[in-house]
Design a protein around this motif. Sequence first.
Motif, PDB file in Angstrom:
ATOM      1  N   ASP A   1       5.120  38.860  14.202  1.00 48.90           N
ATOM      2  CA  ASP A   1       4.944  37.729  15.116  1.00 48.90           C
ATOM      3  C   ASP A   1       3.850  37.604  16.113  1.00 48.90           C
ATOM      4  O   ASP A   1       3.035  36.445  16.077  1.00 48.90           O
ATOM      5  CB  ASP A   1       6.221  37.216  15.677  1.00 48.90           C
TER       6      ASP A   1
ATOM      7  N   ARG B   1       0.028  29.063  13.166  1.00 49.95           N
ATOM      8  CA  ARG B   1       0.687  29.140  14.467  1.00 49.95           C
ATOM      9  C   ARG B   1      -0.151  28.474  15.417  1.00 49.95           C
ATOM     10  O   ARG B   1       0.322  27.702  16.120  1.00 49.95           O
ATOM     11  CB  ARG B   1       1.043  30.564  14.693  1.00 49.95           C
TER      12      ARG B   1
ATOM     13  N   THR C   1       6.581  26.564   8.544  1.00 50.68           N
ATOM     14  CA  THR C   1       7.455  27.695   8.144  1.00 50.68           C
ATOM     15  C   THR C   1       6.568  28.810   7.555  1.00 50.68           C
ATOM     16  O   THR C   1       5.882  28.351   6.598  1.00 50.68           O
ATOM     17  CB  THR C   1       8.497  27.045   7.371  1.00 50.68           C
TER      18      THR C   1
ATOM     19  N   LEU D   1      13.819  24.708   8.800  1.00 48.31           N
ATOM     20  CA  LEU D   1      13.188  25.964   9.338  1.00 48.31           C
ATOM     21  C   LEU D   1      11.770  25.813   9.954  1.00 48.31           C
ATOM     22  O   LEU D   1      10.908  26.678  10.045  1.00 48.31           O
ATOM     23  CB  LEU D   1      13.140  26.313   7.907  1.00 48.31           C
TER      24      LEU D   1
ATOM     25  N   LEU E   1       9.856  28.475  11.903  1.00 46.51           N
ATOM     26  CA  LEU E   1      10.944  29.761  11.932  1.00 46.51           C
ATOM     27  C   LEU E   1       9.999  30.613  10.750  1.00 46.51           C
ATOM     28  O   LEU E   1       9.272  30.023  10.081  1.00 46.51           O
ATOM     29  CB  LEU E   1      12.141  29.452  11.197  1.00 46.51           C
TER      30      LEU E   1
ATOM     31  N   PRO F   1      11.664  32.876   8.140  1.00 43.07           N
ATOM     32  CA  PRO F   1      12.660  33.732   7.385  1.00 43.07           C
ATOM     33  C   PRO F   1      12.127  34.644   6.388  1.00 43.07           C
ATOM     34  O   PRO F   1      11.169  34.565   5.806  1.00 43.07           O
ATOM     35  CB  PRO F   1      13.455  32.577   6.637  1.00 43.07           C
TER      36      PRO F   1
ATOM     37  N   ASP G   1      18.738  36.441   5.333  1.00 48.93           N
ATOM     38  CA  ASP G   1      18.170  35.067   5.662  1.00 48.93           C
ATOM     39  C   ASP G   1      18.540  34.076   4.401  1.00 48.93           C
ATOM     40  O   ASP G   1      18.680  32.950   4.543  1.00 48.93           O
ATOM     41  CB  ASP G   1      16.645  35.232   5.964  1.00 48.93           C
TER      42      ASP G   1
END
Length: 289
Positions: A109, A130, A137, A191, A194, A196, A265
Motif C-alpha cells: 500500500d 491512488r 479499487t 469496494l 479497497l 482486495p 477476500d
Amino acid sequence: MATRTARILVIGATGHVGGALVRRLAAGREDLTVRAMVRTPGSAGLPDGVEVVRGDLTDLDSLRAALRGIDRVFLVWPLGGGDLARAVVDLITAHVRRIVYLSAIGVRDDGAPAPDPILQFHTDIEQAVRASAVEWTLLRSGGMATNTLGWAQQVREQSAVSWIYGDGGRALVHEADLAEVAEIALLTDRLVGLAPEITGPSVLTQREQASAIGNAVGRTVTWNELPAQEVHEVLVSGGWDEETADGVLRAWASTIDRPEAPTPDFEAITGATGRTFGQWAVDHAGDFR
C-alpha cells in the motif's frame, strides 16, 4: 447496484478476465452501457449489445476516443512500466469517476519498491491511481489459473508438463472469480478505496495442477522437472529481459518453502467459496485435449 446511467469501458476485453467481465456485465442487462476496447474489433467475438471500439493503450488518441461518455473503467495493463503507464492512468482518471485496476498480490500500500519488475509496474500504476481524484479499487490477483494454459501444447502432444519448481504451491484463481469481484467493484460502492486480494480457495503444487488437468481431460499427465538455467534461457529467448526473468524465477522458487496461501477476500465479498483449480481445469479441458 448500478443505475441506468452506468457507462463502463473494459480495457482488456478479449483477455481472460476482461472477457469474463464483459460477459457478466452484458448478461441480460439493460441498465448498463458496456463498451469494450480492442485492437481488432472484427475478431473480438463479444456478446451482443456490447459496444466494441478500436483502441490501443500505446495510442492515447484511440484511448481518449474510447473514453468518450464513459464514467467507469476496468483496466488491465499488459505492457510493463514506464512513462506510458502514467500517461494512460492520467488520461483515464481525467475522464471517469471510477477505475478498477487488475493488480497483483505482493504490491504494498505504501508504494515501497517491489522485489521484481512485474510487481514494480503494478506498484507504479497503483500509486498513480491512488494519487488521482477518482474512486478506485485495486483488485489484487494471486497467481492466475490461466497461466497454466502455457502447458497446453505439451499436455496435448505428450500428456506431460516439463517445467520448473513442481513442488511450488499456489492458490491459483479462476478468472471468473476475478470478474465477479470486478463487477461488484464497478457496480456498487462496497469496494471503493479497497485493495482486495483474490486467490483460489486451496493450494496445489504445480505437480498437482498438472494432475488435475489430467483428471479433467481423462488421462494421466506427468511432471518433468527442468533445470532453472534451462528455463531462464527459455524465458530470455522468448523476449523477457534478464532482470525480469531472474525476478520471476526467484518468485517461483519461493513458493516451494512459502506457498502462496489462500486469502479470505473472495468469500467475504461474494459470500461464496472460490472456484477450485479442478473446476477451472474442467472449464478449460478443451484447451488441453
